[in-house]
Design a protein around this motif. Structure first.
Motif, mmCIF file in Angstrom:
data_model
loop_
_atom_site.group_PDB
_atom_site.id
_atom_site.type_symbol
_atom_site.label_atom_id
_atom_site.label_comp_id
_atom_site.label_asym_id
_atom_site.label_seq_id
_atom_site.Cartn_x
_atom_site.Cartn_y
_atom_site.Cartn_z
ATOM 1 N N HIS A 57 44.414 45.209 40.486
ATOM 2 C CA HIS A 57 44.908 46.211 39.295
ATOM 3 C C HIS A 57 44.057 45.661 38.388
ATOM 4 O O HIS A 57 43.684 44.582 38.265
ATOM 5 C CB HIS A 57 46.363 46.243 39.294
ATOM 6 C CG HIS A 57 47.045 44.648 38.876
ATOM 7 N ND1 HIS A 57 47.133 43.904 39.720
ATOM 8 C CD2 HIS A 57 47.155 44.078 37.692
ATOM 9 C CE1 HIS A 57 47.598 42.743 39.498
ATOM 10 N NE2 HIS A 57 47.657 42.890 38.036
ATOM 11 N N PRO A 58 43.758 46.743 37.477
ATOM 12 C CA PRO A 58 42.699 46.263 36.311
ATOM 13 C C PRO A 58 43.360 45.992 35.112
ATOM 14 O O PRO A 58 44.866 46.248 35.041
ATOM 15 C CB PRO A 58 42.089 47.547 36.199
ATOM 16 C CG PRO A 58 43.215 48.692 36.222
ATOM 17 C CD PRO A 58 44.175 48.178 37.225
ATOM 18 N N HIS A 59 42.592 45.330 34.221
ATOM 19 C CA HIS A 59 43.191 44.819 32.857
ATOM 20 C C HIS A 59 41.929 44.791 31.973
ATOM 21 O O HIS A 59 40.814 44.765 32.142
ATOM 22 C CB HIS A 59 43.649 43.213 32.683
ATOM 23 C CG HIS A 59 44.945 42.827 33.356
ATOM 24 N ND1 HIS A 59 45.892 43.476 32.877
ATOM 25 C CD2 HIS A 59 45.296 42.344 34.696
ATOM 26 C CE1 HIS A 59 47.062 42.920 33.756
ATOM 27 N NE2 HIS A 59 46.574 42.429 34.645
ATOM 28 N N ASP A 77 40.143 37.680 41.904
ATOM 29 C CA ASP A 77 39.560 38.598 41.035
ATOM 30 C C ASP A 77 38.306 38.963 41.362
ATOM 31 O O ASP A 77 37.649 38.543 42.174
ATOM 32 C CB ASP A 77 39.820 38.146 39.504
ATOM 33 C CG ASP A 77 38.929 36.687 39.365
ATOM 34 O OD1 ASP A 77 37.804 36.796 39.575
ATOM 35 O OD2 ASP A 77 39.551 35.905 38.731
ATOM 36 N N SER A 78 37.717 40.012 40.441
ATOM 37 C CA SER A 78 36.489 40.562 40.552
ATOM 38 C C SER A 78 35.536 39.844 40.169
ATOM 39 O O SER A 78 34.007 40.021 40.344
ATOM 40 C CB SER A 78 36.457 42.011 39.717
ATOM 41 O OG SER A 78 36.839 41.836 38.403
ATOM 42 N N ALA A 95 40.542 39.408 30.456
ATOM 43 C CA ALA A 95 40.056 40.589 30.846
ATOM 44 C C ALA A 95 38.569 40.917 30.102
ATOM 45 O O ALA A 95 37.706 41.586 30.613
ATOM 46 C CB ALA A 95 40.923 41.739 30.991
ATOM 47 N N GLY A 98 36.832 44.337 31.071
ATOM 48 C CA GLY A 98 37.453 44.839 32.273
ATOM 49 C C GLY A 98 37.500 43.949 33.442
ATOM 50 O O GLY A 98 36.018 43.387 33.888
ATOM 51 N N VAL A 100 39.386 42.985 37.324
ATOM 52 C CA VAL A 100 40.622 43.468 38.590
ATOM 53 C C VAL A 100 41.029 42.119 39.219
ATOM 54 O O VAL A 100 40.089 41.253 39.486
ATOM 55 C CB VAL A 100 39.851 44.415 39.429
ATOM 56 C CG1 VAL A 100 40.938 44.826 40.664
ATOM 57 C CG2 VAL A 100 39.185 45.784 38.823
ATOM 58 N N ALA A 266 39.464 53.481 30.037
ATOM 59 C CA ALA A 266 39.701 52.573 31.202
ATOM 60 C C ALA A 266 40.658 53.201 32.277
ATOM 61 O O ALA A 266 40.608 52.988 33.484
ATOM 62 C CB ALA A 266 40.509 51.327 30.518
ATOM 63 N N TRP A 270 39.488 53.899 36.174
ATOM 64 C CA TRP A 270 40.325 53.188 37.113
ATOM 65 C C TRP A 270 40.639 54.340 38.153
ATOM 66 O O TRP A 270 40.554 54.082 39.490
ATOM 67 C CB TRP A 270 41.651 52.546 36.625
ATOM 68 C CG TRP A 270 42.597 51.842 37.773
ATOM 69 C CD1 TRP A 270 43.553 52.262 38.285
ATOM 70 C CD2 TRP A 270 41.869 50.727 38.746
ATOM 71 N NE1 TRP A 270 43.898 51.669 39.197
ATOM 72 C CE2 TRP A 270 43.149 50.687 39.391
ATOM 73 C CE3 TRP A 270 41.061 50.014 38.510
ATOM 74 C CZ2 TRP A 270 42.922 49.441 40.417
ATOM 75 C CZ3 TRP A 270 40.796 49.031 39.481
ATOM 76 C CH2 TRP A 270 41.950 48.714 40.461
ATOM 77 N N GLN A 273 37.573 54.592 40.101
ATOM 78 C CA GLN A 273 37.286 53.787 40.790
ATOM 79 C C GLN A 273 35.747 52.758 40.470
ATOM 80 O O GLN A 273 34.999 52.531 41.152
ATOM 81 C CB GLN A 273 37.452 53.510 42.330
ATOM 82 C CG GLN A 273 38.660 53.715 42.822
ATOM 83 C CD GLN A 273 39.420 52.456 42.865
ATOM 84 O OE1 GLN A 273 39.126 51.123 43.287
ATOM 85 N NE2 GLN A 273 40.281 52.402 41.649
ATOM 86 N N PHE A 275 35.913 50.450 38.189
ATOM 87 C CA PHE A 275 35.891 49.082 37.764
ATOM 88 C C PHE A 275 35.325 48.049 38.892
ATOM 89 O O PHE A 275 35.147 48.532 39.997
ATOM 90 C CB PHE A 275 37.268 48.537 37.622
ATOM 91 C CG PHE A 275 38.062 48.823 36.237
ATOM 92 C CD1 PHE A 275 38.275 47.630 35.500
ATOM 93 C CD2 PHE A 275 38.391 50.188 35.969
ATOM 94 C CE1 PHE A 275 38.784 47.916 34.427
ATOM 95 C CE2 PHE A 275 38.811 50.241 34.696
ATOM 96 C CZ PHE A 275 39.156 49.264 33.806
#
Length: 293
Positions: A57-59, A77-78, A95, A98, A100, A266, A270, A273, A275
């Protein structure tokens, strides 16, 4: 006259496959200094077939702080980070523009009975730093400042206080402090605090101006410099706060920002997709839809 301006009771919240106690935000208090979100996870006893699985999930626009009392969580994380957090350590993810991440029970515990208990915290970023590059830091329990004072044990988990500084790389003046008592103790620590300030009672009781307060309550101070209270035996409290920002920060789902336009972008990113992805993770948590339109 009491220095307590507001009492916030812990409220149950469902994060998909796990119930938590939500403390912030609250309708009458959206933030305490830069702290905009506080969840109390557990204490939960999980069977060998029950696991924490919060998918990717994103922030944006915030830093997350994870602090455990019991159990373990595997963070991915990403950025390519894969880090298991255990009690007393800190996971600090910023974050910025951005990131994830996912949070799961580590593989070594997935087929055993286990416990999980801790705090999940969001700290908003100053306006000038809301869109910085994302980053991740893990601080071991042994590196968190800890000392004895006034017959209690104190840990400075994040920020600055008592002339000390935590190694957690924060972005604005703040403090997040753990205080534990074995025997009854009286504290007057207002001179070491600043800005907005609140006290969360994890266990035990505290007394202030003749009133008794119990666990699962946040007490928001009218004035941080007047922070004085009595702790019962075997009591644990967390004092947190800092300088508030001059501008309002808005929250939608996992997005925190001072500009609603950025949050709207944002949300769409999301959905589309756009991110970055978490390596070796294929699922994702969909954007929640408003309950009312």
């Amino acid at each position: 006259m009491s220095n307590i301006g507001l009492i916030i009771e812990e409220r149950a919240a469902d994060i998909g496959n796990f119930l938590v106690g939500r403390l912030l935000p609250f309708r009458e208090k959206r933030a305490v200094g830069p702290f905009v979100f506080l969840d109390h996870m557990g204490p939960a006893k999980l069977k060998d077939y029950q696991n924490l699985d919060v998918g990717p999930h994103p922030h944006i626009g915030l830093s997350t702080l994870t602090y455990l009392f019991e159990g373990a969580i595997l963070h991915r994380d990403s950025l390519g980070t894969e880090m298991e957090i255990t009690p007393g350590a800190v996971n600090w993810m910023t974050a910025g523009k951005g990131v994830v991440h996912s949070e799961r029970t580590p593989e070594r515990l997935r087929t055993t009975d286990k416990s999980l208990h801790g705090l999940q915290i969001w700290v908003a970023l100053p306006k000038a730093m809301e869109n910085i590059e994302p980053s991740f830091f893990h601080i071991e329990a042994k590196d968190i400042p800890e000392w004895q004072q006034d017959n209690v044990s104190i840990k400075l988990i994040a920020g600055k206080a008592f002339g000390k500084e935590s190694p957690v790389p924060v972005y604005s003046p703040l403090y997040f402090i753990e205080i534990k008592s074995t025997n009854p103790a009286t504290l007057n620590i207002g001179k070491d605090l600043f800005g907005d300030s609140a006290l969360y009672i994890l266990e035990g009781e505290i007394k202030n101006d003749g009133n008794t307060y119990t666990s699962k309550q946040i007490l928001v101070a009218k004035e941080s410099s007047l922070c004085q209270f009595e702790m019962s035996e075997n009591c644990t409290v967390y004092i947190f706060g800092g300088e508030p920002f001059p501008e309002e920060h808005f929250i939608y789902w996992n997005f925190v920002h001072s500009d609603k336009v950025v949050i709207e972008k944002a949300k769409q990113d999301w959905i589309d997709q756009k991110f970055p992805k978490v390596p070796n993770e294929t699922e994702f948590v969909p954007l929640p839809q408003p309950k009312f339109k």
